[in-house]
Design an enzyme around this catalytic site. Structure first.
Site, short mmCIF file in Angstrom:
data_model
loop_
_atom_site.label_atom_id
_atom_site.label_comp_id
_atom_site.label_asym_id
_atom_site.label_seq_id
_atom_site.Cartn_x
_atom_site.Cartn_y
_atom_site.Cartn_z
N LYS A 13 0.82 -1.23 0.00
CA LYS A 13 0.00 0.00 0.00
C LYS A 13 0.85 1.28 0.00
CE LYS A 13 -2.33 -0.95 3.75
NZ LYS A 13 -1.66 -2.24 4.09
N ARG A 88 -9.02 1.54 10.60
CA ARG A 88 -8.62 0.14 10.84
C ARG A 88 -9.79 -0.68 11.35
NH1 ARG A 88 -3.20 -1.12 10.60
NH2 ARG A 88 -1.74 0.61 10.75
N ARG A 122 12.22 -10.49 2.74
CA ARG A 122 12.82 -9.16 2.82
C ARG A 122 14.09 -9.18 3.69
NH1 ARG A 122 8.94 -4.18 4.20
NH2 ARG A 122 8.48 -5.42 6.04
N ARG A 155 14.23 -8.63 9.74
CA ARG A 155 13.60 -7.98 10.89
C ARG A 155 12.71 -8.97 11.63
NH1 ARG A 155 10.82 -2.66 8.38
NH2 ARG A 155 9.09 -4.05 8.81
N ARG A 166 0.51 -10.94 12.40
CA ARG A 166 0.06 -9.66 11.82
C ARG A 166 -1.15 -9.87 10.90
NH1 ARG A 166 5.41 -7.45 9.19
NH2 ARG A 166 4.16 -5.66 8.57
#
Length: 209
Positions: A13, A88, A122, A155, A166
């Site tokens: 996004k 949200r 990532r 991370r 998440r």
């Protein structure tokens, strides 16, 4: 044009909003940026947010809504905006209706498996913060940053277990907004799986912009 961007973490996004800003000429407004700006400007709400964040707590709905309302009242947001990270929840969506009428809600649709592949692959440079990906954007030398020679690492929130958590939070809290806005006739679905340029082309076609 007043837009809300929806989509799970890893849907891209932020990247897509940065591209859309170029041709729509409206600001990209994320809740994270609002919080940081309010804290930096030491506004009354900013000081309250700093206190909440310093205590390791989540910023409550009431404070978040007040900050978004304050931000949307600024001059650059009068012709339109892209809201990213707000609303949200249904409660936040209902509050938004009270002070700003959204034109379209774009749902960047992507399956969980693709999100996990994107985020778990990532790698970030410990030294300069540059981003790489083991499949889509490999460094020239494995584990080493092309720009500064720093060490690349994963991370904690990009580890498979954290990503799953998440996604669960997103599905529970934010996904109900998809039905909420669909019922209002405001929702536009855009496939977020292809490369960025293709997603942007699909987005422009869907919104005719």
């Amino acid at each position: 044009m007043k837009l809300v961007f929806l989509g799970p973490p890893g849907a891209g996004k932020g990247t897509l909003a940065a591209k859309a800003v170029e041709f729509l000429q409206i600001p990209h407004i994320s809740t994270g940026a609002i919080f940081r700006a309010a804290i930096a400007n030491k506004t009354a709400l900013g000081l309250k947010v700093k206190e909440i964040i310093d205590a390791g707590k989540l910023v409550d709905d009431e404070t978040t809504i007040a900050l978004v309302r304050e931000r949307l009242a600024q001059a650059d947001a009068q012709k339109g905006y892209i809201l990213d990270g707000f609303p949200r929840t249904i409660a936040q969506a209902e509050a938004l209706e009270g002070f700003s009428k959204v034109d379209r809600v774009v749902n960047f649709d992507i399956p969980d498996s693709a999100v996990i592949e994107r985020l778990s692959g990532r790698r970030v440079c410990k030294n300069c913060g540059a981003n790489y990906h083991i499949l889509f954007n490999k460094p020239k030398k494995e584990g080493i940053c092309d720009l500064c020679g720093g060490e690349l690492y994963t991370r904690d929130d990009d580890k498979a277990e954290a990503i799953q958590k998440r996604l669960e939070v997103y599905r529970a809290q934010t996904a109900p907004l998809i039905d909420y806005y669909r019922k209002k006739g405001l929702l536009v679905d855009v496939d977020a799986r292809p490369a960025v340029d293709q997603v942007i082309a699909n987005f422009r076609q869907a919104l005719q912009v």
